[in-house]
Design a protein around this motif. Structure first.
Motif, PDB file in Angstrom:
ATOM      1  N   VAL A 103      18.516  12.253   9.195  1.00 40.67           N
ATOM      2  CA  VAL A 103      17.547  11.281   9.702  1.00 40.67           C
ATOM      3  C   VAL A 103      16.940  10.546   8.515  1.00 40.67           C
ATOM      4  O   VAL A 103      16.465  11.182   7.562  1.00 40.67           O
ATOM      5  CB  VAL A 103      16.441  11.960  10.542  1.00 40.67           C
ATOM      6  N   HIS A 104      16.953   9.234   8.548  1.00 43.04           N
ATOM      7  CA  HIS A 104      16.374   8.403   7.496  1.00 43.04           C
ATOM      8  C   HIS A 104      14.917   8.098   7.835  1.00 43.04           C
ATOM      9  O   HIS A 104      14.611   7.692   8.963  1.00 43.04           O
ATOM     10  CB  HIS A 104      17.145   7.084   7.378  1.00 43.04           C
ATOM     11  N   VAL A 105      14.026   8.276   6.872  1.00 41.98           N
ATOM     12  CA  VAL A 105      12.597   8.043   7.084  1.00 41.98           C
ATOM     13  C   VAL A 105      12.078   7.078   6.023  1.00 41.98           C
ATOM     14  O   VAL A 105      12.438   7.183   4.844  1.00 41.98           O
ATOM     15  CB  VAL A 105      11.801   9.371   7.034  1.00 41.98           C
ATOM     16  N   ASP A 106      11.243   6.143   6.448  1.00 45.12           N
ATOM     17  CA  ASP A 106      10.698   5.155   5.506  1.00 45.12           C
ATOM     18  C   ASP A 106       9.412   4.575   6.080  1.00 45.12           C
ATOM     19  O   ASP A 106       9.097   4.768   7.259  1.00 45.12           O
ATOM     20  CB  ASP A 106      11.723   4.045   5.251  1.00 45.12           C
ATOM     21  N   ILE A 107       8.681   3.832   5.234  1.00 43.63           N
ATOM     22  CA  ILE A 107       7.437   3.170   5.639  1.00 43.63           C
ATOM     23  C   ILE A 107       7.544   1.685   5.309  1.00 43.63           C
ATOM     24  O   ILE A 107       7.943   1.312   4.203  1.00 43.63           O
ATOM     25  CB  ILE A 107       6.223   3.776   4.917  1.00 43.63           C
ATOM     26  N   LYS A 108       7.177   0.835   6.275  1.00 40.54           N
ATOM     27  CA  LYS A 108       7.157  -0.612   6.076  1.00 40.54           C
ATOM     28  C   LYS A 108       5.723  -1.109   6.183  1.00 40.54           C
ATOM     29  O   LYS A 108       5.032  -0.850   7.169  1.00 40.54           O
ATOM     30  CB  LYS A 108       8.031  -1.309   7.121  1.00 40.54           C
ATOM     31  N   LYS A 109       5.286  -1.851   5.174  1.00 42.59           N
ATOM     32  CA  LYS A 109       3.913  -2.339   5.101  1.00 42.59           C
ATOM     33  C   LYS A 109       3.846  -3.779   5.610  1.00 42.59           C
ATOM     34  O   LYS A 109       4.609  -4.639   5.172  1.00 42.59           O
ATOM     35  CB  LYS A 109       3.429  -2.256   3.646  1.00 42.59           C
ATOM     36  N   LEU A 110       2.908  -4.045   6.544  1.00 43.08           N
ATOM     37  CA  LEU A 110       2.749  -5.376   7.127  1.00 43.08           C
ATOM     38  C   LEU A 110       1.296  -5.815   7.050  1.00 43.08           C
ATOM     39  O   LEU A 110       0.389  -5.024   7.321  1.00 43.08           O
ATOM     40  CB  LEU A 110       3.181  -5.382   8.599  1.00 43.08           C
ATOM     41  N   GLY A 111       1.068  -7.077   6.705  1.00 44.91           N
ATOM     42  CA  GLY A 111      -0.287  -7.623   6.723  1.00 44.91           C
ATOM     43  C   GLY A 111      -0.753  -7.886   8.143  1.00 44.91           C
ATOM     44  O   GLY A 111       0.027  -8.320   9.005  1.00 44.91           O
ATOM     45  N   ASN A 112      -2.006  -7.604   8.427  1.00 43.28           N
ATOM     46  CA  ASN A 112      -2.547  -7.807   9.768  1.00 43.28           C
ATOM     47  C   ASN A 112      -2.762  -9.289  10.064  1.00 43.28           C
ATOM     48  O   ASN A 112      -2.989 -10.095   9.155  1.00 43.28           O
ATOM     49  CB  ASN A 112      -3.869  -7.048   9.925  1.00 43.28           C
ATOM     50  N   ILE A 113      -2.737  -9.642  11.341  1.00 44.20           N
ATOM     51  CA  ILE A 113      -2.919 -11.023  11.795  1.00 44.20           C
ATOM     52  C   ILE A 113      -4.380 -11.236  12.161  1.00 44.20           C
ATOM     53  O   ILE A 113      -4.966 -10.430  12.897  1.00 44.20           O
ATOM     54  CB  ILE A 113      -2.034 -11.314  13.024  1.00 44.20           C
ATOM     55  N   PRO A 114      -5.020 -12.307  11.708  1.00 44.79           N
ATOM     56  CA  PRO A 114      -6.430 -12.556  12.080  1.00 44.79           C
ATOM     57  C   PRO A 114      -6.534 -13.014  13.532  1.00 44.79           C
ATOM     58  O   PRO A 114      -5.581 -13.561  14.105  1.00 44.79           O
ATOM     59  CB  PRO A 114      -6.861 -13.660  11.123  1.00 44.79           C
ATOM     60  N   ASP A 115      -7.697 -12.807  14.154  1.00 43.62           N
ATOM     61  CA  ASP A 115      -7.927 -13.291  15.510  1.00 43.62           C
ATOM     62  C   ASP A 115      -7.809 -14.810  15.537  1.00 43.62           C
ATOM     63  O   ASP A 115      -8.368 -15.513  14.688  1.00 43.62           O
ATOM     64  CB  ASP A 115      -9.323 -12.877  15.996  1.00 43.62           C
ATOM     65  N   GLY A 116      -7.067 -15.309  16.521  1.00 41.36           N
ATOM     66  CA  GLY A 116      -6.841 -16.746  16.612  1.00 41.36           C
ATOM     67  C   GLY A 116      -5.557 -17.190  15.966  1.00 41.36           C
ATOM     68  O   GLY A 116      -5.115 -18.314  16.162  1.00 41.36           O
ATOM     69  N   GLY A 117      -4.933 -16.294  15.200  1.00 41.45           N
ATOM     70  CA  GLY A 117      -3.659 -16.634  14.571  1.00 41.45           C
ATOM     71  C   GLY A 117      -3.825 -17.008  13.117  1.00 41.45           C
ATOM     72  O   GLY A 117      -4.871 -17.502  12.688  1.00 41.45           O
ATOM     73  N   LEU A 149      -7.318  -8.727   5.079  1.00 41.46           N
ATOM     74  CA  LEU A 149      -7.392  -8.289   6.464  1.00 41.46           C
ATOM     75  C   LEU A 149      -6.932  -6.855   6.645  1.00 41.46           C
ATOM     76  O   LEU A 149      -6.988  -6.323   7.742  1.00 41.46           O
ATOM     77  CB  LEU A 149      -6.526  -9.207   7.342  1.00 41.46           C
ATOM     78  N   GLY A 150      -6.449  -6.254   5.595  1.00 42.38           N
ATOM     79  CA  GLY A 150      -5.898  -4.916   5.718  1.00 42.38           C
ATOM     80  C   GLY A 150      -4.430  -4.951   6.110  1.00 42.38           C
ATOM     81  O   GLY A 150      -3.850  -6.014   6.342  1.00 42.38           O
ATOM     82  N   TYR A 151      -3.842  -3.794   6.196  1.00 41.76           N
ATOM     83  CA  TYR A 151      -2.409  -3.701   6.459  1.00 41.76           C
ATOM     84  C   TYR A 151      -2.123  -2.708   7.566  1.00 41.76           C
ATOM     85  O   TYR A 151      -2.913  -1.801   7.842  1.00 41.76           O
ATOM     86  CB  TYR A 151      -1.670  -3.264   5.189  1.00 41.76           C
ATOM     87  N   SER A 152      -0.974  -2.909   8.178  1.00 37.73           N
ATOM     88  CA  SER A 152      -0.416  -1.931   9.106  1.00 37.73           C
ATOM     89  C   SER A 152       0.747  -1.250   8.407  1.00 37.73           C
ATOM     90  O   SER A 152       1.506  -1.891   7.678  1.00 37.73           O
ATOM     91  CB  SER A 152       0.083  -2.615  10.386  1.00 37.73           C
ATOM     92  N   TYR A 153       0.899   0.031   8.642  1.00 37.55           N
ATOM     93  CA  TYR A 153       1.982   0.797   8.022  1.00 37.55           C
ATOM     94  C   TYR A 153       2.889   1.331   9.128  1.00 37.55           C
ATOM     95  O   TYR A 153       2.472   2.160   9.937  1.00 37.55           O
ATOM     96  CB  TYR A 153       1.421   1.934   7.173  1.00 37.55           C
ATOM     97  N   LEU A 154       4.097   0.817   9.161  1.00 38.02           N
ATOM     98  CA  LEU A 154       5.051   1.261  10.166  1.00 38.02           C
ATOM     99  C   LEU A 154       5.860   2.423   9.603  1.00 38.02           C
ATOM    100  O   LEU A 154       6.646   2.251   8.674  1.00 38.02           O
ATOM    101  CB  LEU A 154       5.989   0.116  10.564  1.00 38.02           C
ATOM    102  N   HIS A 155       5.650   3.595  10.145  1.00 35.30           N
ATOM    103  CA  HIS A 155       6.407   4.783   9.763  1.00 35.30           C
ATOM    104  C   HIS A 155       7.627   4.853  10.686  1.00 35.30           C
ATOM    105  O   HIS A 155       7.481   4.888  11.917  1.00 35.30           O
ATOM    106  CB  HIS A 155       5.545   6.033   9.904  1.00 35.30           C
ATOM    107  N   ASN A 156       8.813   4.869  10.096  1.00 33.60           N
ATOM    108  CA  ASN A 156      10.050   4.780  10.866  1.00 33.60           C
ATOM    109  C   ASN A 156      10.970   5.960  10.565  1.00 33.60           C
ATOM    110  O   ASN A 156      11.076   6.402   9.421  1.00 33.60           O
ATOM    111  CB  ASN A 156      10.794   3.479  10.536  1.00 33.60           C
TER     112      ASN A 156
END
Length: 297
Positions: A103-117, A149-156
């Motif tokens: 099983v391959h495991v990794d983390i992808k970092k994404l910037g958060n979207i502000p309200d309104g786009g 805005l902070g980040y989201s971390y997608l653990h996959n």
């Protein structure tokens, strides 16, 4: 047919009989405008040394890209996507024989979207204004007054054989968060009839921690790490990250981070159960996991 064609075939029959009716190669006896051997060698030399495509090689040598492509095809040189950029050698692709073997495991970092786009919807000026109004107050501004805005971390986690994926959007990438994610991922694979034997990760700090090591050891799972600066080794989850960005994160202009996150579970279900995978001959990952499709064997 034309008169000249009928005359040519009739002439062959008169001269050779039935044997003259066999198809002949249309290759010319001489090719005075063929690319010189010296130029072909220069093309091959640049390709092997710099690993460029036909267009860049053509601009460097003052040639036409179609000519360079024809030369590369003539000598059977692999496509760039089949070549390891670091070594120039053909990429070695592999696939484990059974689900759960790796099983391959990794983390992808994404910037958060502000309200309104953000700027992808409204452009830089309006997007910057929304970001400033809705930035995370607990985080400092880091670069030139830009809002953070902070980040989201997608653990996959992606199964090597079936490409079945388990993913969560989490607030950080600490060892405690990574271990808790893996425990839920292991439960998901177990419920799907998959017994995990080995896990492959990169060299992130959370995967080098004693907590991660002990968690896998207690479950009887072998932990393997990739060589430093070699993400190709963990290529299946890296490719999943790219698919995730193209088909979910940036697939359409979301107006809030909440809107994007709400669309994630449905996309993940589609990926596992309905989306055709090229490595699986157009079948979804669920087709390789009998327990998911209800076909026990």
């Amino acid at each position: 047919m034309s008169v000249s064609t009928a005359q040519r075939w009739a002439g062959r029959y008169r001269e050779l009989g039935t044997a003259g009716m066999a198809d002949r190669s249309s290759r010319p006896l001489a090719c005075p405008r063929r690319t010189p051997t010296r130029t072909e060698r220069r093309i091959i030399k640049v390709r092997l040394a710099r690993r460029w495509g036909p267009a860049r090689i053509a601009y460097l040598l003052g040639l036409v890209p179609s000519t360079v492509h024809r030369v590369l095809t003539r000598y059977g040189l692999a496509r760039l996507r089949h070549v390891d950029r670091a070594t120039g050698q053909p990429v070695r692709r592999y696939e484990r024989a059974t689900p759960g073997e790796l099983v391959h495991v990794d983390i992808k970092k994404l910037g958060n979207i502000p309200d309104g786009g953000g700027h992808k919807i409204h452009g830089r000026q309006a997007g910057q204004r929304n970001s400033s109004a809705h930035r995370d107050p607990a985080r400092r501004r880091k670069v030139g007054g830009r809002p953070n805005l902070g980040y989201s971390y997608l653990h996959n986690a992606v199964d090597d054989h079936s490409r079945l994926a388990y993913s969560e959007i989490l607030p950080d990438e600490t060892k405690e968060t990574a271990v808790a994610f893996w425990q839920r991922a292991q439960t998901f694979f177990h419920a799907s009839g998959i017994t995990v034997e080995r896990v492959l990760t990169d060299n992130g700090s959370c995967y080098r921690s004693l907590l991660w090591r002990d968690t896998l050891a207690d479950a009887g799972i072998t932990h393997k790490r990739t060589r430093p600066y070699r993400p190709q080794t963990n290529g299946k989850v890296e490719r999943f990250n790219r698919t995730l960005l193209d088909e979910w994160a940036y697939a359409r202009p979301y107006r809030t981070e909440t809107e994007r996150r709400e669309a994630f579970p449905r996309w993940l279900h589609t990926y596992n159960h309905h989306r055709g995978h090229t490595a699986l001959k157009g079948q979804p990952p669920a087709s390789r996991v009998p327990n998911l499709s209800g076909q026990y064997s």
